[in-house]
Design a protein around this motif. Structure first.
Motif, PDB file in Angstrom:
ATOM      1  N   PRO A 118       0.801  -1.199   0.143  1.00 51.65           N
ATOM      2  CA  PRO A 118       0.016   0.054   0.066  1.00 51.65           C
ATOM      3  C   PRO A 118       0.974   1.155   0.004  1.00 51.65           C
ATOM      4  O   PRO A 118       1.813   1.472   0.953  1.00 51.65           O
ATOM      5  N   VAL A 119       0.582   1.943  -0.876  1.00 51.67           N
ATOM      6  CA  VAL A 119       1.346   3.296  -1.153  1.00 51.67           C
ATOM      7  C   VAL A 119       0.399   4.356  -1.673  1.00 51.67           C
ATOM      8  O   VAL A 119      -0.369   4.084  -2.813  1.00 51.67           O
ATOM      9  N   ARG A 120       0.591   5.827  -1.212  1.00 48.53           N
ATOM     10  CA  ARG A 120      -0.078   6.630  -1.808  1.00 48.53           C
ATOM     11  C   ARG A 120       0.588   7.270  -2.924  1.00 48.53           C
ATOM     12  O   ARG A 120       1.759   7.655  -3.115  1.00 48.53           O
ATOM     13  N   LEU A 121      -0.221   7.350  -4.150  1.00 49.00           N
ATOM     14  CA  LEU A 121       0.397   7.958  -5.324  1.00 49.00           C
ATOM     15  C   LEU A 121       0.599   9.230  -5.304  1.00 49.00           C
ATOM     16  O   LEU A 121      -0.406   9.816  -4.798  1.00 49.00           O
ATOM     17  N   PRO A 122       1.548   9.582  -5.960  1.00 51.21           N
ATOM     18  CA  PRO A 122       2.035  11.185  -5.929  1.00 51.21           C
ATOM     19  C   PRO A 122       1.160  11.851  -7.027  1.00 51.21           C
ATOM     20  O   PRO A 122       0.562  11.002  -7.703  1.00 51.21           O
ATOM     21  N   PRO A 123       0.793  12.935  -6.745  1.00 52.01           N
ATOM     22  CA  PRO A 123       0.185  13.858  -7.711  1.00 52.01           C
ATOM     23  C   PRO A 123       0.710  13.658  -9.274  1.00 52.01           C
ATOM     24  O   PRO A 123       1.834  13.628  -9.414  1.00 52.01           O
ATOM     25  N   GLY A 124      -0.068  13.249 -10.214  1.00 57.87           N
ATOM     26  CA  GLY A 124       0.556  13.137 -11.652  1.00 57.87           C
ATOM     27  C   GLY A 124       0.640  11.931 -11.894  1.00 57.87           C
ATOM     28  O   GLY A 124       0.748  11.437 -13.104  1.00 57.87           O
ATOM     29  N   ALA A 125       0.479  10.889 -10.828  1.00 51.75           N
ATOM     30  CA  ALA A 125       0.726   9.573 -11.184  1.00 51.75           C
ATOM     31  C   ALA A 125      -0.528   9.007 -12.095  1.00 51.75           C
ATOM     32  O   ALA A 125      -1.589   9.399 -11.789  1.00 51.75           O
ATOM     33  N   PRO A 126      -0.208   8.055 -12.919  1.00 46.31           N
ATOM     34  CA  PRO A 126      -1.318   7.648 -13.646  1.00 46.31           C
ATOM     35  C   PRO A 126      -2.423   6.850 -12.744  1.00 46.31           C
ATOM     36  O   PRO A 126      -2.235   6.165 -11.803  1.00 46.31           O
ATOM     37  N   LYS A 127      -3.726   7.265 -13.199  1.00 46.91           N
ATOM     38  CA  LYS A 127      -4.808   6.624 -12.435  1.00 46.91           C
ATOM     39  C   LYS A 127      -5.110   5.175 -12.777  1.00 46.91           C
ATOM     40  O   LYS A 127      -5.656   4.552 -12.110  1.00 46.91           O
ATOM     41  N   THR A 128      -4.935   4.891 -14.091  1.00 46.37           N
ATOM     42  CA  THR A 128      -4.967   3.520 -14.581  1.00 46.37           C
ATOM     43  C   THR A 128      -3.708   2.926 -14.600  1.00 46.37           C
ATOM     44  O   THR A 128      -3.004   3.156 -15.404  1.00 46.37           O
ATOM     45  N   THR A 129      -3.516   1.704 -13.529  1.00 52.69           N
ATOM     46  CA  THR A 129      -2.350   0.853 -13.600  1.00 52.69           C
ATOM     47  C   THR A 129      -2.670  -0.542 -14.153  1.00 52.69           C
ATOM     48  O   THR A 129      -3.864  -0.696 -13.984  1.00 52.69           O
ATOM     49  N   TRP A 130      -1.754  -1.379 -14.418  1.00 49.51           N
ATOM     50  CA  TRP A 130      -1.752  -2.655 -14.686  1.00 49.51           C
ATOM     51  C   TRP A 130      -2.502  -3.314 -13.590  1.00 49.51           C
ATOM     52  O   TRP A 130      -3.371  -4.207 -13.825  1.00 49.51           O
ATOM     53  N   LEU A 131      -1.950  -3.171 -12.117  1.00 52.67           N
ATOM     54  CA  LEU A 131      -2.554  -3.849 -11.274  1.00 52.67           C
ATOM     55  C   LEU A 131      -3.927  -3.554 -10.759  1.00 52.67           C
ATOM     56  O   LEU A 131      -4.959  -4.537 -10.926  1.00 52.67           O
ATOM     57  N   LYS A 132      -4.467  -2.166 -11.127  1.00 51.24           N
ATOM     58  CA  LYS A 132      -5.979  -1.872 -11.156  1.00 51.24           C
ATOM     59  C   LYS A 132      -6.835  -2.587 -12.113  1.00 51.24           C
ATOM     60  O   LYS A 132      -7.686  -3.111 -11.827  1.00 51.24           O
ATOM     61  N   ILE A 133      -6.521  -2.571 -13.280  1.00 55.01           N
ATOM     62  CA  ILE A 133      -6.886  -3.243 -14.319  1.00 55.01           C
ATOM     63  C   ILE A 133      -7.090  -4.775 -14.287  1.00 55.01           C
ATOM     64  O   ILE A 133      -8.135  -5.265 -14.307  1.00 55.01           O
ATOM     65  N   MET A 134      -6.019  -5.248 -13.672  1.00 55.58           N
ATOM     66  CA  MET A 134      -5.903  -6.738 -13.307  1.00 55.58           C
ATOM     67  C   MET A 134      -7.187  -7.389 -12.127  1.00 55.58           C
ATOM     68  O   MET A 134      -7.794  -8.080 -12.168  1.00 55.58           O
ATOM     69  N   LYS A 135      -6.973  -6.301 -11.082  1.00 53.58           N
ATOM     70  CA  LYS A 135      -7.975  -6.462 -10.125  1.00 53.58           C
ATOM     71  C   LYS A 135      -9.382  -6.281 -10.631  1.00 53.58           C
ATOM     72  O   LYS A 135     -10.307  -7.295 -10.023  1.00 53.58           O
TER      73      LYS A 135
END
Length: 168
Positions: A118-135
């Motif tokens: 668990p990590v908080r994404l910095p501003p400007g980080a992509p909202k769509t990640t491979w991990l989110k898509i996979m989940k």
């Protein structure tokens, strides 16, 4: 040069749809879908990819020109193709199963474990990640959470049947 050669074959009226489809699957599909299991696509991207595939199939394989209308279902039925967005989903599942079965010390598995922290994404980080898509894909299509999928992927036979669509 290669494009001219392919166009010559696709425009050849003596070749059957089956032969043109095989040419399409040999020369066009692998180039377009190269490394697609790692793409982070939104729903709109999937729609664009599928429409691009259908346009290629209509114009090159079926030789359908403007005034004629062929429905999307007919295009897939005549060419016996699957939408590329579905192929990408299958490839993503296959890649996930491969990475899940890797030993914990391999770089790909270490990267997956690192991404799961668990990590908080910095501003400007992509909202769509491979991990989110996979989940999301695992939850929506297979009603599985990520940890459960990691465990089930260890069973290669089950995972293959899941990819083919027969396991639930």
């Amino acid at each position: 040069n290669c494009t001219k050669t392919l166009r010559k074959y696709f425009r050849n009226k003596k070749l059957t749809i089956k032969t043109k489809t095989r040419l399409f699957n040999s020369y066009v599909t692998p180039i377009f879908l190269y490394n697609s299991e790692l793409w982070t696509l939104k729903k709109s991207d999937n729609t664009k990819i599928d429409s691009f595939q259908r346009r290629l199939l209509r114009s090159n394989v079926l030789n359908v020109t403007y005034p004629k209308i062929v429905k999307n279902e007919e295009v897939y039925a005549k060419t016996k193709q699957m939408p590329w967005s579905e192929v990408i989903k299958q490839r993503r599942l296959r890649w996930f199963g491969h990475v899940a079965r890797l030993h914990e010390d391999t770089p790909a598995r270490r990267a997956l474990n690192h991404a799961l922290r668990p990590v908080r994404l910095p501003p400007g980080a992509p909202k769509t990640t491979w991990l989110k898509i996979m989940k999301s894909q695992l939850k929506d299509d297979h009603n599985m959470d990520f940890q459960e999928a990691l465990n089930k992927a260890q069973d290669r036979k089950f995972w293959r049947s899941l990819i083919r669509g027969s396991a639930m």
